[in-house]
Scaffold this motif. Structure first.
Motif, PDB file in Angstrom:
ATOM      1  N   THR A   1       0.851  -1.153  -0.151  1.00 18.68           N
ATOM      2  CA  THR A   1       0.111  -0.083  -0.182  1.00 18.68           C
ATOM      3  C   THR A   1       0.932   1.160  -0.146  1.00 18.68           C
TER       4      THR A   1
ATOM      5  N   GLY B   1     -10.673   4.671  -2.508  1.00 14.58           N
ATOM      6  CA  GLY B   1      -9.353   4.005  -2.769  1.00 14.58           C
ATOM      7  C   GLY B   1      -9.434   2.886  -3.667  1.00 14.58           C
ATOM      8  N   PRO B   2      -8.410   2.573  -4.387  1.00 12.75           N
ATOM      9  CA  PRO B   2      -8.363   1.442  -4.906  1.00 12.75           C
ATOM     10  C   PRO B   2      -8.116   0.226  -4.276  1.00 12.75           C
ATOM     11  N   ARG B   3      -8.617  -0.995  -4.460  1.00 15.14           N
ATOM     12  CA  ARG B   3      -8.485  -1.976  -3.889  1.00 15.14           C
ATOM     13  C   ARG B   3      -8.467  -3.282  -4.757  1.00 15.14           C
TER      14      ARG B   3
ATOM     15  N   GLY C   1      -3.124  -5.431  -2.871  1.00 15.77           N
ATOM     16  CA  GLY C   1      -2.530  -4.338  -3.415  1.00 15.77           C
ATOM     17  C   GLY C   1      -1.560  -4.496  -4.619  1.00 15.77           C
TER      18      GLY C   1
ATOM     19  N   ARG D   1      -1.592   2.224  -7.046  1.00 15.58           N
ATOM     20  CA  ARG D   1      -1.362   3.510  -6.318  1.00 15.58           C
ATOM     21  C   ARG D   1      -2.528   4.174  -5.801  1.00 15.58           C
ATOM     22  N   ASP D   2      -2.482   4.636  -4.545  1.00 14.73           N
ATOM     23  CA  ASP D   2      -3.346   5.074  -3.845  1.00 14.73           C
ATOM     24  C   ASP D   2      -2.946   6.297  -3.174  1.00 14.73           C
ATOM     25  N   THR D   3      -3.847   7.118  -2.803  1.00 15.21           N
ATOM     26  CA  THR D   3      -3.334   8.434  -2.059  1.00 15.21           C
ATOM     27  C   THR D   3      -3.604   8.740  -0.751  1.00 15.21           C
TER      28      THR D   3
ATOM     29  N   SER E   1      -7.518   8.858  -0.662  1.00 13.67           N
ATOM     30  CA  SER E   1      -8.253   7.819  -1.379  1.00 13.67           C
ATOM     31  C   SER E   1      -7.392   6.517  -1.348  1.00 13.67           C
ATOM     32  N   HIS E   2      -7.492   5.763  -0.166  1.00 13.15           N
ATOM     33  CA  HIS E   2      -7.133   4.615   0.136  1.00 13.15           C
ATOM     34  C   HIS E   2      -7.834   3.634   0.966  1.00 13.15           C
ATOM     35  N   THR E   3      -7.461   2.383   1.087  1.00  8.24           N
ATOM     36  CA  THR E   3      -7.864   1.368   2.161  1.00  8.24           C
ATOM     37  C   THR E   3      -7.158   1.117   3.330  1.00  8.24           C
TER      38      THR E   3
END
Length: 131
Positions: free
Chosen positions: A24, A49-51, A63, A77-79, A82-84
Motif C-alpha cells: 500500500t 481508494g483502489p483495492r 495491493g 497506487r493510492d493517495t 483515497s486509500h483502504t
C-alpha cells in the motif's frame, strides 16, 4: 485452487492461507496473530481508494496488480485522500510481508516469518504472545 482478483466483493475471511503479502502507498495495515484457522480481514475505505486482492494456492495478496500472464506485477497506487486501511486476524504461524510507503504498520502475535516495512509511517512489531 485458482487465483481470483477482485476490486469489490472480496470475502471477509479466507481459508487455507499460509502467506499474506500486503502492499500500500497510504493505507494503514494491522496484522494480529490469534488462535484461528482462517485469515479474517476488515477493510476501511477512505474516499474511492483502489483495492485489489488476490487469493489462492495458500496465499492472500493485497495491493498488487499483475498482467494477464501473472509474470509482471506492480503495486496499485493510492493517495492520502483515497486509500483502504486493513486489519487482519491471522493464524499465529502465518508468513507475513508488508510494504507501505506512508501508512502505519502494526504486527502483533505472529510467530511465523514477518517482513514489515514502511517508508514514512510508524512501524510497530510486538513479540508474539506466549502459547
Amino acid at each position: 485452487m485458482s487465483t481470483t482478483d477482485t476490486m469489490l466483493g472480496s470475502p471477509s475471511s479466507f481459508d487455507g492461507v499460509r502467506t499474506l503479502d500486503v502492499r500500500t502507498d497510504h493505507g494503514d495495515v494491522e496484522v494480529v496473530g490469534a488462535d484461528v484457522t482462517d485469515v479474517r480481514v476488515t477493510r476501511r475505505a477512505r474516499g474511492a481508494g483502489p483495492r485489489v486482492e488476490s487469493w489462492g494456492d495458500g496465499s492472500l495478496t493485497v495491493g498488487l496488480v499483475c498482467d494477464d500472464t501473472g509474470s509482471i506485477c506492480g503495486p496499485i497506487r493510492d493517495t492520502a485522500e483515497s486509500h483502504t486501511d486493513y486489519a487482519f486476524v491471522v493464524p499465529r504461524d502465518i508468513e507475513v510481508t508488508i510494504r507501505s510507503d506512508h501508512g502505519d504498520v502494526t504486527v502483533r502475535g505472529v510467530t511465523g516469518k514477518v517482513d514489515a516495512r514502511t517508508e514514512t509511517g510508524r512501524l510497530r512489531q510486538d513479540a508474539p504472545a506466549p502459547g
